[in-house]
Design a protein around this motif. Structure first.
Motif, PDB file in Angstrom:
ATOM      1  N   THR A 152       0.796  -1.221   0.000  1.00 48.56           N
ATOM      2  CA  THR A 152       0.000   0.000   0.000  1.00 48.56           C
ATOM      3  C   THR A 152       0.830   1.272   0.000  1.00 48.56           C
ATOM      4  N   ASP A 153       2.103   1.207   0.404  1.00 52.42           N
ATOM      5  CA  ASP A 153       2.909   2.429   0.539  1.00 52.42           C
ATOM      6  C   ASP A 153       4.090   2.446  -0.424  1.00 52.42           C
ATOM      7  N   LEU A 154       3.979   1.763  -1.566  1.00 46.86           N
ATOM      8  CA  LEU A 154       5.108   1.669  -2.491  1.00 46.86           C
ATOM      9  C   LEU A 154       5.316   3.006  -3.213  1.00 46.86           C
ATOM     10  N   PRO A 155       6.500   3.663  -3.063  1.00 46.94           N
ATOM     11  CA  PRO A 155       6.753   4.926  -3.781  1.00 46.94           C
ATOM     12  C   PRO A 155       6.812   4.693  -5.297  1.00 46.94           C
ATOM     13  N   GLU A 156       6.484   5.737  -6.046  1.00 46.28           N
ATOM     14  CA  GLU A 156       6.464   5.605  -7.500  1.00 46.28           C
ATOM     15  C   GLU A 156       7.841   5.287  -8.064  1.00 46.28           C
ATOM     16  N   ASN A 157       8.896   5.854  -7.497  1.00 43.16           N
ATOM     17  CA  ASN A 157      10.233   5.681  -8.044  1.00 43.16           C
ATOM     18  C   ASN A 157      11.012   4.539  -7.384  1.00 43.16           C
ATOM     19  N   PHE A 158      10.323   3.668  -6.639  1.00 40.54           N
ATOM     20  CA  PHE A 158      11.014   2.573  -5.961  1.00 40.54           C
ATOM     21  C   PHE A 158      11.403   1.498  -6.969  1.00 40.54           C
ATOM     22  N   ASN A 159      12.680   1.080  -6.916  1.00 36.02           N
ATOM     23  CA  ASN A 159      13.211   0.078  -7.841  1.00 36.02           C
ATOM     24  C   ASN A 159      12.989  -1.319  -7.252  1.00 36.02           C
ATOM     25  N   THR A 160      11.860  -1.915  -7.611  1.00 32.88           N
ATOM     26  CA  THR A 160      11.507  -3.233  -7.071  1.00 32.88           C
ATOM     27  C   THR A 160      12.525  -4.291  -7.478  1.00 32.88           C
ATOM     28  N   THR A 161      12.942  -4.242  -8.750  1.00 35.68           N
ATOM     29  CA  THR A 161      13.876  -5.255  -9.261  1.00 35.68           C
ATOM     30  C   THR A 161      15.192  -5.232  -8.496  1.00 35.68           C
ATOM     31  N   GLU A 162      15.707  -4.033  -8.233  1.00 34.56           N
ATOM     32  CA  GLU A 162      16.978  -3.916  -7.519  1.00 34.56           C
ATOM     33  C   GLU A 162      16.857  -4.428  -6.091  1.00 34.56           C
ATOM     34  N   PHE A 163      15.747  -4.070  -5.423  1.00 34.07           N
ATOM     35  CA  PHE A 163      15.538  -4.522  -4.040  1.00 34.07           C
ATOM     36  C   PHE A 163      15.448  -6.046  -3.976  1.00 34.07           C
ATOM     37  N   VAL A 164      14.669  -6.634  -4.889  1.00 34.87           N
ATOM     38  CA  VAL A 164      14.504  -8.092  -4.888  1.00 34.87           C
ATOM     39  C   VAL A 164      15.834  -8.785  -5.203  1.00 34.87           C
ATOM     40  N   ASP A 165      16.567  -8.259  -6.191  1.00 31.29           N
ATOM     41  CA  ASP A 165      17.842  -8.871  -6.576  1.00 31.29           C
ATOM     42  C   ASP A 165      18.839  -8.813  -5.412  1.00 31.29           C
ATOM     43  N   TYR A 166      18.911  -7.685  -4.745  1.00 28.42           N
ATOM     44  CA  TYR A 166      19.833  -7.518  -3.616  1.00 28.42           C
ATOM     45  C   TYR A 166      19.475  -8.498  -2.490  1.00 28.42           C
ATOM     46  N   SER A 167      18.184  -8.558  -2.136  1.00 28.94           N
ATOM     47  CA  SER A 167      17.748  -9.427  -1.039  1.00 28.94           C
ATOM     48  C   SER A 167      17.915 -10.895  -1.407  1.00 28.94           C
ATOM     49  N   ARG A 168      17.597 -11.239  -2.666  1.00 29.67           N
ATOM     50  CA  ARG A 168      17.737 -12.630  -3.102  1.00 29.67           C
ATOM     51  C   ARG A 168      19.209 -13.063  -3.045  1.00 29.67           C
ATOM     52  N   GLY A 169      20.131 -12.163  -3.422  1.00 31.03           N
ATOM     53  CA  GLY A 169      21.553 -12.469  -3.344  1.00 31.03           C
ATOM     54  C   GLY A 169      21.989 -12.758  -1.916  1.00 31.03           C
ATOM     55  N   GLN A 170      21.455 -12.002  -0.954  1.00 33.70           N
ATOM     56  CA  GLN A 170      21.811 -12.249   0.447  1.00 33.70           C
ATOM     57  C   GLN A 170      21.272 -13.599   0.928  1.00 33.70           C
ATOM     58  N   LEU A 171      20.056 -13.950   0.498  1.00 29.82           N
ATOM     59  CA  LEU A 171      19.490 -15.238   0.889  1.00 29.82           C
ATOM     60  C   LEU A 171      20.304 -16.394   0.304  1.00 29.82           C
ATOM     61  N   TYR A 172      20.703 -16.260  -0.977  1.00 31.10           N
ATOM     62  CA  TYR A 172      21.543 -17.290  -1.586  1.00 31.10           C
ATOM     63  C   TYR A 172      22.865 -17.434  -0.817  1.00 31.10           C
ATOM     64  N   THR A 173      23.401 -16.308  -0.356  1.00 31.76           N
ATOM     65  CA  THR A 173      24.647 -16.352   0.420  1.00 31.76           C
ATOM     66  C   THR A 173      24.465 -17.153   1.703  1.00 31.76           C
ATOM     67  N   HIS A 174      23.352 -16.918   2.401  1.00 35.83           N
ATOM     68  CA  HIS A 174      23.094 -17.663   3.631  1.00 35.83           C
ATOM     69  C   HIS A 174      22.877 -19.152   3.346  1.00 35.83           C
ATOM     70  N   MET A 175      22.268 -19.475   2.219  1.00 33.59           N
ATOM     71  CA  MET A 175      22.089 -20.882   1.849  1.00 33.59           C
ATOM     72  C   MET A 175      23.445 -21.536   1.557  1.00 33.59           C
ATOM     73  N   ALA A 176      24.326 -20.792   0.895  1.00 32.58           N
ATOM     74  CA  ALA A 176      25.670 -21.317   0.645  1.00 32.58           C
ATOM     75  C   ALA A 176      26.407 -21.568   1.959  1.00 32.58           C
ATOM     76  N   LEU A 177      26.257 -20.636   2.915  1.00 31.67           N
ATOM     77  CA  LEU A 177      26.881 -20.823   4.222  1.00 31.67           C
ATOM     78  C   LEU A 177      26.326 -22.058   4.928  1.00 31.67           C
ATOM     79  N   ALA A 178      24.995 -22.244   4.843  1.00 29.93           N
ATOM     80  CA  ALA A 178      24.372 -23.387   5.509  1.00 29.93           C
ATOM     81  C   ALA A 178      24.864 -24.700   4.908  1.00 29.93           C
TER      82      ALA A 178
END
Length: 559
Positions: A229-255
């Motif tokens: 409901t509060d998504l700004p017009e200029n928010f880069n969804t793709t960049e946010f998802v890519d950054y967060s997904r990369g961190q999750l993959y890193t934690h999976m590699a560590l596990a």
């Protein structure tokens, strides 16, 4: 990432309704705030401070808000946490912001973020707790969950691992149902914090399960970002998802590294390396434990050398202590015991120095707060002496008159309110009775029978209690189409729409619960009929003209 999240939060909370096509000389508060936030984001903190000063001089921004924004710039742009904390402490001692909960919530949140970055668990617990309470009071659920995760992470650092994991799981579920951008960011942040705790506890399988769930949530957000409901017009969804997904993959590699499964570990490490997150200097340092667990010494040494090149030793912090301990582990496993002993001694020395530094910093902060408090008390005493005699005279002259007027007005007002509310309760009961008669009086026998069955199932199965119930789900449960449901409601309820019809049932059921269960909290009654507390209060007042509490009180009086 912490700084970027801070900027996003600043922009989301401070920029409310920016107006376009205005002259530079007549910028509004929101425009100055947006310019300042963007200047920090674009690495122009000095420009941000200039804009804030100009706004204060022009009278377009409140001085207290300006000081808070300066504190944000000091920390997020200039990397000067001491200046930021000092500005926050001064704001907290001012009389004119004493009752401004919103600004206080922002100040305590900033102090908690700084304490979290400094690994100062004592201050995190203090400031995050205060920010958490204010966020709940103001209805900022995503801020409350974020602060709660900070509190829990500090609990884990202090050794209460199991309780911290239980609470972190609770906060993660709370963040997931917020359906806001802040909630999405908080969810990812809580997940990462929980993964750190699980990794330190050796619970690798739980990390993998949690990561899969978080990846699914990111995919849902990426496919339907408009649901926030509060998504700004200029928010880069793709960049946010890519950054967060990369961190999750890193934690999976560590596990997988902890489970000694090199193929899976490197598969997820390769996926992480294709993300924006891999471009950050801290990426290699984060993945370092995997290399050590898998005995990949060449890669580990490459990271050690890179960390040295980054001059990690220039800053006394817990990150470098952890770096030394990892290096000690790697050299010891390779049989280089002298190097391992040297790293261990350096880590112990730094741990001691850091503890001393934190104690000195805490003492300095407490002294600063004490001096500010004394200054405030001196000003208050001076002010009190000046006005004491005048105030006493005024009180002596008018106190009796005022008490009499207030008492008389209070008695008359209460009588009127009680009488009005009794009448309203009677009208509500009559209205609900008429509605029930209207709902079951139809001409078409078949339509009437089907509608009667729907109504009975709705009450018997408490379908109205489902907060997520919508037209499609309801029709599916009744084994009819949406159009058939619309036709039934149109024919049997004087043309009510499905939301109107369902809310009428919820409110009627709520009236019954308010009468029959006088000790049940209003919040629980709202949940029992499928409404959030805020929506329940709004709909009840809109439908009946009084609040649920007033209805219950006057119902009890009339009975």
């Amino acid at each position: 990432m912490r700084k970027e999240l801070l900027i996003i939060i600043l922009a989301a909370t401070c920029i409310t309704s920016c107006k376009n096509n205005l002259q530079e000389s007549s910028k509004t508060l929101e425009q100055y705030t947006e310019s300042a936030a963007m200047s920090v984001y674009m690495q122009e903190p000095e420009r941000a401070l200039t804009i804030i000063d100009s706004a204060v001089i022009a009278g377009n921004i409140d001085p207290d808000k300006a000081d808070y924004l300066r504190a944000v710039v000091y920390y997020g742009g200039l990397h000067e946490p001491v200046k930021a904390k000092t500005a926050c402490y001064k704001l907290l001692t001012r009389d004119d912001v004493e009752n401004e909960d919103l600004l206080h919530e922002q100040i305590y949140t900033l102090l908690a973020i700084i304490a979290h970055a400094e690994s100062n668990d004592l201050n995190v617990l203090q400031y995050a707790t205060q920010a958490y309470e204010l966020a709940l009071k103001l209805g900022f659920e995503d801020d409350a969950v974020q602060m709660a995760s900070y509190i829990t992470l500090s609990m884990a650092h202090k050794g209460d691992i199991d309780s911290a994991i239980v609470r972190m799981e609770e906060f993660r579920r709370q963040a997931l149902v917020l359906h806001t951008l802040g909630g999405e960011m908080t969810y990812i942040s809580v997940v990462k914090s929980l993964m750190h705790i699980l990794y330190d506890s050796g619970r690798y399988d739980e990390i993998l399960s949690l990561a899969e769930e978080a990846l699914a949530e990111l995919a849902r957000f990426e496919a339907h970002p408009e649901q926030c409901t509060d998504l700004p017009e200029n928010f880069n969804t793709t960049e946010f998802v890519d950054y967060s997904r990369g961190q999750l993959y890193t934690h999976m590699a560590l596990a997988y590294g902890g489970l000694h499964k090199p193929a899976e570990a490197h598969r997820y490490l390769a996926q992480a390396k294709h993300s924006i997150w891999a471009q950050k200097p801290s990426f290699d340092f984060t993945i370092l434990p995997m290399y050590i667990e898998l005995h990949e010494w060449e890669e580990a040494e490459r990271v050690f050398e890179k960390a040295d090149a980054m001059q990690l030793t220039d800053t006394l912090n817990y990150n470098f202590i952890r770096f030394l301990l990892l290096r000690m582990q790697a050299t010891r496993q390779q049989g280089r015991y002298d190097e391992a002993l040297g790293c261990c001694r350096r880590a112990l020395s730094m741990q001691h120095d850091l503890a001393d530094q934190q104690i000195q910093q805490q003492i300095a902060e407490q002294m600063a707060l004490y001096e500010l408090h004394n200054e405030k008390l001196s000003r208050e005493r001076e002010h009190a002496r000046t006005h004491f005699i005048i105030v006493i005279l005024i009180l002596v002259i008018f106190v009796t008159i005022i008490i009499g007027i207030i008492a008389a007005y209070s008695i008359i007002t209460k009588r009127r309110i009680k009488e009005k509310n009794r009448t309203m309760v009677k009208m509500i009961n009559e209205l609900n009775a008429r509605k029930r008669k209207t709902l079951i009086s139809v001409e078409n026998k078949d339509s009437k029978e089907i509608y009667r069955q729907i109504l009975e199932r709705t009450f018997a199965e408490r379908l109205y209690a489902d907060l997520q119930m919508n037209r499609e789900n309801f029709a599916a449960q009744m084994n009819i189409s949406r159009h058939e449901l619309n036709d039934l409601l149109s024919a049997n309820t004087d043309g009510l729409s499905f939301p109107q019809w369902l809310n009428n049932i919820r409110l009627e059921r709520a009236c019954t619960l308010l009468q029959n269960e006088p000790d049940k909290p209003i919040k629980d009654i709202a949940e029992a009929v499928g409404l959030t507390p805020n929506n329940f209060l709004r709909l009840f007042r809109q439908q009946y003209g009084i609040t649920p509490t007033e209805y219950r009180q006057n119902r009890e009086i009339s009975v």
